[in-house]
Design a protein around this motif. Structure first.
Motif, short mmCIF file in Angstrom:
data_model
loop_
_atom_site.label_atom_id
_atom_site.label_comp_id
_atom_site.label_asym_id
_atom_site.label_seq_id
_atom_site.Cartn_x
_atom_site.Cartn_y
_atom_site.Cartn_z
N SER A 161 0.85 -1.20 0.00
CA SER A 161 0.00 0.00 0.00
C SER A 161 0.88 1.24 0.00
CB SER A 161 -0.90 0.01 1.24
OG SER A 161 -1.78 -1.09 1.22
N THR A 162 0.44 2.25 -0.74
CA THR A 162 1.21 3.48 -0.85
C THR A 162 0.38 4.69 -0.43
OG1 THR A 162 0.58 3.76 -3.17
CG2 THR A 162 2.62 2.56 -2.73
N ASN A 163 1.07 5.74 -0.04
CA ASN A 163 0.40 7.01 0.26
C ASN A 163 1.34 8.13 -0.12
OD1 ASN A 163 1.80 6.07 2.91
ND2 ASN A 163 1.55 8.28 3.19
N TYR A 164 0.74 9.27 -0.45
CA TYR A 164 1.53 10.41 -0.94
C TYR A 164 1.04 11.71 -0.31
CZ TYR A 164 2.90 7.20 -4.65
OH TYR A 164 3.40 6.12 -5.35
N ALA A 165 1.96 12.63 -0.16
CA ALA A 165 1.57 13.98 0.21
C ALA A 165 0.82 14.60 -0.97
CB ALA A 165 2.81 14.82 0.53
N LEU A 166 -0.14 15.46 -0.66
CA LEU A 166 -0.94 16.08 -1.72
C LEU A 166 -0.04 16.87 -2.69
CD1 LEU A 166 -4.11 17.34 0.19
CD2 LEU A 166 -3.95 15.47 -1.47
N SER A 167 1.03 17.43 -2.17
CA SER A 167 1.90 18.28 -2.99
C SER A 167 2.66 17.50 -4.06
CB SER A 167 2.89 19.02 -2.09
OG SER A 167 3.68 18.10 -1.34
N VAL A 168 2.74 16.17 -3.91
CA VAL A 168 3.50 15.39 -4.89
C VAL A 168 2.63 14.35 -5.61
CG1 VAL A 168 5.56 15.66 -3.47
CG2 VAL A 168 4.23 13.53 -3.32
N LYS A 169 1.39 14.22 -5.19
CA LYS A 169 0.52 13.21 -5.79
C LYS A 169 0.37 13.45 -7.29
CE LYS A 169 -3.31 10.56 -3.97
NZ LYS A 169 -4.41 10.52 -2.99
N GLY A 170 0.54 12.39 -8.06
CA GLY A 170 0.45 12.50 -9.51
C GLY A 170 1.78 12.81 -10.17
N ARG A 171 2.77 13.22 -9.38
CA ARG A 171 4.09 13.53 -9.93
C ARG A 171 5.16 12.54 -9.44
NH1 ARG A 171 6.63 18.12 -8.52
NH2 ARG A 171 5.61 18.29 -6.49
N PHE A 172 5.02 12.08 -8.20
CA PHE A 172 6.00 11.17 -7.61
C PHE A 172 5.39 9.77 -7.49
CE2 PHE A 172 8.56 14.44 -4.87
CZ PHE A 172 8.72 15.24 -6.00
N THR A 173 6.25 8.77 -7.62
CA THR A 173 5.82 7.38 -7.45
C THR A 173 6.82 6.64 -6.57
OG1 THR A 173 4.79 7.38 -9.64
CG2 THR A 173 5.20 5.24 -8.61
N ILE A 174 6.32 6.01 -5.53
CA ILE A 174 7.17 5.19 -4.67
C ILE A 174 6.99 3.73 -5.07
CG2 ILE A 174 5.44 4.95 -2.82
CD1 ILE A 174 7.79 5.13 -0.81
N SER A 175 8.09 3.00 -5.09
CA SER A 175 8.04 1.59 -5.46
C SER A 175 9.19 0.87 -4.77
CB SER A 175 8.14 1.42 -6.98
OG SER A 175 9.39 1.88 -7.45
N ARG A 176 9.20 -0.45 -4.90
CA ARG A 176 10.29 -1.18 -4.26
C ARG A 176 10.65 -2.40 -5.08
NH1 ARG A 176 6.48 -3.33 0.49
NH2 ARG A 176 5.62 -5.10 -0.63
N ASP A 177 11.90 -2.81 -4.92
CA ASP A 177 12.41 -4.03 -5.53
C ASP A 177 12.87 -4.91 -4.38
OD1 ASP A 177 13.95 -6.04 -6.69
OD2 ASP A 177 14.61 -4.75 -8.32
N ASN A 178 12.06 -5.91 -4.03
CA ASN A 178 12.39 -6.74 -2.87
C ASN A 178 13.68 -7.52 -3.07
OD1 ASN A 178 10.13 -5.92 -1.42
ND2 ASN A 178 8.84 -7.52 -2.31
N ALA A 179 13.95 -7.90 -4.30
CA ALA A 179 15.18 -8.67 -4.59
C ALA A 179 16.42 -7.83 -4.31
CB ALA A 179 15.18 -9.15 -6.03
N LYS A 180 16.29 -6.53 -4.46
CA LYS A 180 17.44 -5.64 -4.24
C LYS A 180 17.36 -4.91 -2.90
CE LYS A 180 18.26 -4.74 -9.15
NZ LYS A 180 18.40 -3.70 -10.21
N ASN A 181 16.30 -5.19 -2.13
CA ASN A 181 16.11 -4.51 -0.84
C ASN A 181 16.18 -3.00 -1.00
OD1 ASN A 181 15.89 -6.99 0.58
ND2 ASN A 181 18.13 -7.11 0.69
N THR A 182 15.54 -2.52 -2.04
CA THR A 182 15.64 -1.10 -2.39
C THR A 182 14.25 -0.51 -2.62
OG1 THR A 182 17.82 -1.41 -3.37
CG2 THR A 182 16.62 0.58 -4.01
N VAL A 183 14.05 0.68 -2.09
CA VAL A 183 12.83 1.44 -2.34
C VAL A 183 13.21 2.65 -3.19
CG1 VAL A 183 11.04 2.86 -1.26
CG2 VAL A 183 11.66 0.66 -0.25
#
Length: 115
Positions: free
Chosen positions: A56-78
């Motif tokens: 599940s993801t959440n964003y500040a209103l100021s960045v919604k639609g412009r920023f995307t958070i994601s992760r790669d579990n194999a690389k332990n990286t967000v």
């Protein structure tokens, strides 16, 4: 214990893009959620985006639609993909992970949006 290292910051022109990375090491399988925060000069720390273990993801209103958070579990990286950057996005960006009641923080990476 969890160690976090951010990378990917830099100077970008308004309207440009950057991708920040947060590499985790240590007890990564205990991480409940990871978030990106930022602190602009003279301003308080602000939550930018977060992602839970379940995805599940959440964003500040100021960045919604412009920023995307994601992760790669194999690389332990967000990741934080930042598009359509504005001068007001200029800040030090910090990665934070929660394990139970404990928060772990990286040292931050500077993003400067300027022409």
């Amino acid at each position: 214990q969890v160690q976090l290292v951010e990378s990917g910051g830099g100077l970008v022109q308004p309207g440009g893009s950057l991708r920040l990375s947060c590499a985790a090491s240590g007890s990564v399988f205990s991480i409940d959620a990871t978030a990106w925060h930022r602190q602009a000069p003279g301003k308080q720390l602000e939550l930018v985006a977060g992602i839970t273990r379940g995805g599940s993801t959440n964003y500040a209103l100021s960045v919604k639609g412009r920023f995307t958070i994601s992760r790669d579990n194999a690389k332990n990286t967000v990741y934080l993909q930042m598009n359509s950057l504005k001068p007001e996005d200029t800040a030090v960006y910090y990665c934070q992970s929660r394990v139970g009641g404990t928060n772990y923080w990286g040292k931050g990476t500077l993003v400067t949006v300027s022409s």
